[in-house]
Design an enzyme around this catalytic site. Structure first.
Site, short mmCIF file in Angstrom:
data_model
loop_
_atom_site.label_atom_id
_atom_site.label_comp_id
_atom_site.label_asym_id
_atom_site.label_seq_id
_atom_site.Cartn_x
_atom_site.Cartn_y
_atom_site.Cartn_z
N LEU B 23 60.78 -28.95 122.36
CA LEU B 23 59.70 -29.08 123.35
C LEU B 23 60.13 -30.08 124.41
O LEU B 23 60.28 -31.26 124.13
CB LEU B 23 58.41 -29.56 122.69
CG LEU B 23 57.99 -28.87 121.38
CD1 LEU B 23 56.63 -29.41 120.92
CD2 LEU B 23 57.93 -27.35 121.55
N GLY B 24 60.34 -29.59 125.63
CA GLY B 24 60.77 -30.48 126.72
C GLY B 24 62.27 -30.39 126.91
O GLY B 24 63.04 -30.63 125.99
N THR B 27 65.70 -35.04 130.25
CA THR B 27 66.87 -35.84 129.91
C THR B 27 67.24 -35.71 128.43
O THR B 27 68.35 -35.27 128.09
CB THR B 27 66.59 -37.33 130.23
OG1 THR B 27 66.18 -37.42 131.61
CG2 THR B 27 67.83 -38.18 130.03
N VAL B 28 66.32 -36.07 127.57
CA VAL B 28 66.64 -36.11 126.14
C VAL B 28 66.74 -34.71 125.54
O VAL B 28 67.66 -34.41 124.77
CB VAL B 28 65.62 -36.97 125.37
CG1 VAL B 28 65.98 -37.03 123.89
CG2 VAL B 28 65.55 -38.38 125.96
N GLY B 30 67.51 -31.97 127.10
CA GLY B 30 68.77 -31.38 127.59
C GLY B 30 69.98 -31.95 126.88
O GLY B 30 70.90 -31.21 126.50
N ALA B 47 76.79 -30.56 107.72
CA ALA B 47 75.49 -30.18 107.15
C ALA B 47 75.60 -29.01 106.18
O ALA B 47 74.70 -28.77 105.38
CB ALA B 47 74.51 -29.85 108.25
N ARG B 59 57.94 -27.19 131.62
CA ARG B 59 56.84 -26.80 132.49
C ARG B 59 57.27 -25.78 133.52
O ARG B 59 56.59 -24.80 133.78
CB ARG B 59 56.29 -28.04 133.23
CG ARG B 59 55.32 -28.84 132.41
CD ARG B 59 54.88 -30.06 133.18
NE ARG B 59 56.05 -30.85 133.61
CZ ARG B 59 56.00 -32.11 133.97
NH1 ARG B 59 54.85 -32.75 133.99
NH2 ARG B 59 57.08 -32.76 134.34
N LYS B 219 58.55 -50.17 120.96
CA LYS B 219 59.71 -50.14 120.06
C LYS B 219 59.61 -51.25 119.02
O LYS B 219 59.93 -51.06 117.85
CB LYS B 219 61.00 -50.27 120.87
CG LYS B 219 61.25 -49.06 121.78
CD LYS B 219 62.31 -49.38 122.83
CE LYS B 219 62.62 -48.17 123.71
NZ LYS B 219 63.40 -48.57 124.91
N GLY B 316 69.55 -42.58 127.94
CA GLY B 316 70.48 -41.60 128.46
C GLY B 316 70.43 -40.31 127.66
O GLY B 316 70.06 -40.32 126.47
N1 LIG Z 1 65.29 -40.78 129.03
C1 LIG Z 1 65.77 -41.56 128.05
O1 LIG Z 1 66.86 -42.10 128.18
C2 LIG Z 1 64.96 -41.76 126.80
C3 LIG Z 1 65.47 -42.60 125.79
C4 LIG Z 1 64.77 -42.75 124.60
C5 LIG Z 1 63.57 -42.09 124.43
N2 LIG Z 1 63.07 -41.32 125.44
C6 LIG Z 1 61.80 -40.63 125.21
O2 LIG Z 1 62.07 -39.25 125.15
C7 LIG Z 1 60.96 -38.53 125.65
C8 LIG Z 1 61.42 -37.63 126.77
O3 LIG Z 1 61.95 -38.42 127.81
P1 LIG Z 1 62.83 -37.77 128.97
O4 LIG Z 1 63.43 -38.89 129.71
O5 LIG Z 1 63.73 -36.73 128.40
O6 LIG Z 1 61.68 -37.09 129.85
P2 LIG Z 1 61.87 -36.01 131.04
O7 LIG Z 1 63.27 -36.01 131.52
O8 LIG Z 1 60.78 -36.27 132.00
O9 LIG Z 1 61.60 -34.62 130.31
C9 LIG Z 1 60.32 -34.23 129.87
C10 LIG Z 1 60.32 -32.73 129.61
O10 LIG Z 1 59.07 -32.35 129.09
C11 LIG Z 1 58.51 -31.30 129.89
N3 LIG Z 1 57.07 -31.55 129.99
C12 LIG Z 1 56.47 -32.59 130.61
N4 LIG Z 1 55.14 -32.54 130.45
C13 LIG Z 1 54.90 -31.43 129.72
C14 LIG Z 1 53.73 -30.84 129.22
N5 LIG Z 1 52.52 -31.38 129.43
N6 LIG Z 1 53.85 -29.70 128.49
C15 LIG Z 1 55.07 -29.16 128.28
N7 LIG Z 1 56.20 -29.70 128.72
C16 LIG Z 1 56.12 -30.81 129.42
C17 LIG Z 1 59.18 -31.38 131.24
O11 LIG Z 1 59.25 -30.09 131.83
P3 LIG Z 1 59.90 -29.85 133.30
O12 LIG Z 1 61.35 -30.25 133.13
O13 LIG Z 1 59.76 -28.43 133.57
O14 LIG Z 1 59.17 -30.78 134.23
C18 LIG Z 1 60.58 -31.89 130.85
O15 LIG Z 1 61.44 -30.83 130.52
C19 LIG Z 1 59.93 -39.59 126.05
O16 LIG Z 1 59.07 -39.80 124.97
C20 LIG Z 1 60.78 -40.82 126.28
O17 LIG Z 1 60.06 -42.02 126.08
C21 LIG Z 1 63.75 -41.15 126.60
#
Ligand SMILES: NC(=O)c1ccc[n+]([C@@H]2O[C@H](COP(=O)([O-])OP(=O)(O)OC[C@H]3O[C@@H](n4cnc5c(N)ncnc54)[C@H](OP(=O)(O)O)[C@@H]3O)[C@@H](O)[C@H]2O)c1
Ligand SMILES: NC(=O)c1ccc[n+]([C@@H]2O[C@H](COP(=O)([O-])OP(=O)(O)OC[C@H]3O[C@@H](n4cnc5c(N)ncnc54)[C@H](OP(=O)(O)O)[C@@H]3O)[C@@H](O)[C@H]2O)c1
Lengths: 450, 450
Positions: B23-24, B27-28, B30, B47, B59, B219, B316
């Site tokens: 789901l999503g 960044t993460v 992908g 595994a 989205r 955290k 990242g």
């Molecule tokens: N970024 C980091 O380095 C990092 C590190 C540790 C933990 N995290 C955690 O990992 C999680 C994801 O972070 P991220 O940086 O990967 O976020 P992100 O790049 O903004 O990606 C979020 C994804 O979720 C989708 N999305 C957003 N709202 C949605 C909804 N209401 N229903 C369905 N899909 C939805 C988005 O779709 P679209 O792409 O189509 O907009 C996007 O693909 C967060 O909880 C963050 O705190 C992130």
């Protein structure tokens, strides 16, 4: 969904405490007993059941112990414990790879799970031991065998399991690191610090295992297997000790912005795997360059995670006991799990271990720090640099030092770019043969660890 | 001994690959897809079976992605995946604690195992989520939620399971650490560096979560629970950001042999648990004082192991994905295990979580760096030190600085010994009320982390 068998297993499981037998009540065995007793309540809160040491062995039952053995049944014969049907888990903290191997194999044949701190045993007989353990469906856990209390086996084997590990580099012998730290901090000589380390009880009376890199070689063997999924191959580790490190090299390294550390390095290259233990110049800004005294640290580079570092006490009763106890708890958790589906002993499934060649020392690729003594004459440098060029060795920096008080020979320091060890060996032979160069060329490998 | 149920489970297990729905796909998400694809062979060697992503949601399905989604069935509705009986494991990388909570609860009700990177979700709704997961016998894994690629959850929960954890202190927000590092290295101001961090994509457009310590608080909440076996209590974390850190404090700290880091600290004391996020002076010789830029590091002190440190990329795509994938592999291993006997979500069994009070900010005990501006008159120092003495605060050092060019006020720096925050608050109020002291007393907490 729960199967009947599972329900039955759960029931059995909840009823009785886990019984542990400890072979050897020295430093690590004693530390393990102390932790399991002191933290019994906390451990039961985690594991969901009591874990108790019911039996232990030592050679001399009159010797004073660092742990309380009152409610433990003692014996001088480890086989009493190994053959006791009441014992679930055997903790082996005797050490050595001789008679202990047979004890472990007997325990496995008896269906006991094993937790050991014994790196020489695992590095030299692990392949056989793990094969027998898998046949019997028992676990042989060995977190305490590498870097004492640092959970490095678990980090690589489970925490980084999504990665292709590219290399591992570690300060994995506390005695060696203590000696190098003292040499740098206080400008002392190797022999002098070694004597102190022995007096402090860090180094054994026979310090060969520590200062010649054999102990680090055992640990590196284990790290390489779980990083790359290859069988244990201690005999293929290139091992160089720290006995030849001169105070002056520590000083020159410092002036150039480097620290000398005794590293175990395992690297996967396109040609094969490098397995080597040797003194290494590393940039002082690296975190691992600042790991001092008896502390250990392991850098692990994965293709997804990048570089990660794990730091802590590499030895001692309770730090090592900490890893033994963690392994015991892991074994308890896995008791009702399907053996086929547990974390494999060497991180990769036994039938999936890879036959990647370990490279001979001549095929290692690294950069070098070279120190040589030359006559103060025109043309010497030209001769030396020509030899290096002939062997395809690029020079990164050349520094001429003032001759020491009692000598007219001019110390020349060179840093090279990455080159094949074979070429370096040939170049060094040629340089040493120059009439204007006196004595040996002192060579220390260099790694950026970036 | 194998039960029939186990044999049956093994057979089923060996037959089919594990199917993951993501789901999503930001960044993460992908990064996770990229790792699971690139390292598929290596992962299967570990595994024992294939792990494949069959479905994913985002989205906007037209958006370009950092990963190849060709053989993945895409949807805009996460529920399509959550309700798909073919999916074994749900990876949640959407983020936020709103609608995502309901998605996760539905997935759990559907018997799916969950792997999430979502710290705000776990920190604020984890207690409820874990309770539901335990009822259903499914796993909710969250290694990626704390310190990105560093396997810190596993290290504390399993690697140090023999220890009573005494304290945890971590640099657990990369953006904050980047800002403080730049302020120190280049003498830059907070606002200036923040703007750059936003331009570089480190900080969000709304940087509150990072610079006010909320992200670190999430955290820390998780770390404290698995360290001490207490329920998640984000609302009790004392949180102070780095917005008030002046360049001059970074400089003075440096001159005194300290670095300022934004730390999350959880400490167990006889009175209760301290949970606090704030800028902290730490001795520059500590390894963690030398963790720079966007890197993260967590120091964990156990009663048996002593101090251990874990360092790596805290964010990242692939570093965070590395932790997601490790969790997926862990879940796969645990599929045939008895749920009762798995590593508990919060390290301690749910029925053994302790009701230890979390101390209010006033009851924190620490030492302090104080900076105040005083008139250059006799008696000022005597007034200030008398106030401190009246509040039982011992002074470790006092340094008077030259007044800055545009001022006649004399900066006075004081380092105190450990004291109760309540006393310090009262003392600061009294000092600020002195007619000879102008403006606020700037207070930064200090920790030796030894
Ligand atoms: N970024 C980091 O380095 C990092 C590190 C540790 C933990 N995290 C955690 O990992 C999680 C994801 O972070 P991220 O940086 O990967 O976020 P992100 O790049 O903004 O990606 C979020 C994804 O979720 C989708 N999305 C957003 N709202 C949605 C909804 N209401 N229903 C369905 N899909 C939805 C988005 O779709 P679209 O792409 O189509 O907009 C996007 O693909 C967060 O909880 C963050 O705190 C992130
Ligand atoms: N020391 C550390 O910090 C450390 C760290 C990591 C790993 N390790 C590993 O842990 C293992 C144990 O080391 P240690 O330092 O604890 O050793 P130790 O202090 O010498 O203790 C060895 C124990 O084994 C007993 N023992 C020796 N030979 C025996 C034999 N043939 N049969 C039965 N019992 C025998 C000894 O009995 P007596 O006491 O009666 O002589 C002693 O209790 C080794 O494999 C070592 O490499 C040690």
């Amino acid at each position: 969904m729960k199967y009947n068998g599972q329900l039955l297993a759960e029931l059995e499981f909840a009823l009785k405490p886990i019984k542990v037998g400890v072979l050897g009540l020295g430093t690590v065995g004693g530390g393990t007993v102390n932790i399991l007793k002191r933290n019994a309540a906390e451990i039961a809160r985690r594991a969901g059941r009591e874990i108790i040491i019911t039996r232990a062995s030592a050679r001399d039952l009159q010797k004073p112990r660092i742990c309380d053995t009152q409610d433990i049944q003692l014996t001088t014969d480890p086989l009493d414990i190994i053959n006791d049907p009441d014992i679930d888990i055997i903790v082996e903290t005797i050490g050595g790879a001789g008679t202990v191997k047979d004890m472990i194999l007997t325990a496995i044949a008896n269906g006991k799970h094993i937790v050991t701190a014994n790196k020489s045993l695992i590095a030299t007989h692990g392949n056989e031991i793990f094969a027998k353990a898998s046949e019997q469906g028992v676990i042989v856990a060995f977190e305490a065998a590498v870097a004492g209390g640092i959970p490095i086996i678990k980090a690589i084997r489970e925490g980084l399991s999504g990665n292709q590990i590219q290399w591992v580099a570690g300060i994995i012998n506390g005695t060696g690191n203590f000696i190098l730290t003292e040499m740098r901090d206080k400008g002392r000589d190797f022999a002098d610090v070694l004597a102190e380390a022995q007096a402090l009880g860090y180094a054994e009376a026979d310090p060969t295992f520590d200062v010649e890199g054999i102990d680090a070689g055992h640990k590196l063997t284990i790290l390489a297997s779980i990083a790359f999924g290859i069988p244990l191959q201690f005999e293929k580790v290139y091992t160089e000790g720290i006995t030849e490190i001169a105070r002056i090299d520590v000083e020159y390294a410092e002036q150039l912005g480097y620290r000398i550390k005794h590293l175990g390095i395992a690297r996967k290259t396109a040609e094969g795997i490098e397995l080597r233990v040797h003194p290494t110049l590393i940039p002082e800004r690296r975190l691992i360059a600042n790991v001092n005294g008896v502390m250990n640290a392991v850098l692990v580079k994965g293709d997804a995670v990048g570089a990660t570092l794990y730091y802590g006490a590499g030895a001692g009763a309770e730090p090592t006991g900490s890893s033994v106890v963690a392994d015991v708890i892991d074994v308890v958790r896995a008791l009702t799990s399907d053996p086929e589906n547990r974390v494999p002993h060497l991180a990769f499934r036994a039938d999936a271990l890879a036959d990647i060649p370990v490279l001979s020392a001549e095929r290692i690729k690294t950069s070098y720090y070279l120190r040589l003594n030359a006559e103060d004459k025109p043309g010497v440098l030209a001769d030396v640099t020509k030899i290096l060029a002939d062997h395809d060795i690029s020079i990164e920096a050349i520094i001429q030092k003032e001759p020491p008080k009692d000598s007219t020979a001019l110390p020349i320091i060179m840093l090279t770019q990455i080159t094949l060890e074979q070429e370096m060996n040939a170049a060094i032979r040629a340089i040493e043969a120059l009439p204007t160069v006196s004595g040996k060329v002192n060579r220390i490998r260099m790694e950026t660890l970036g």
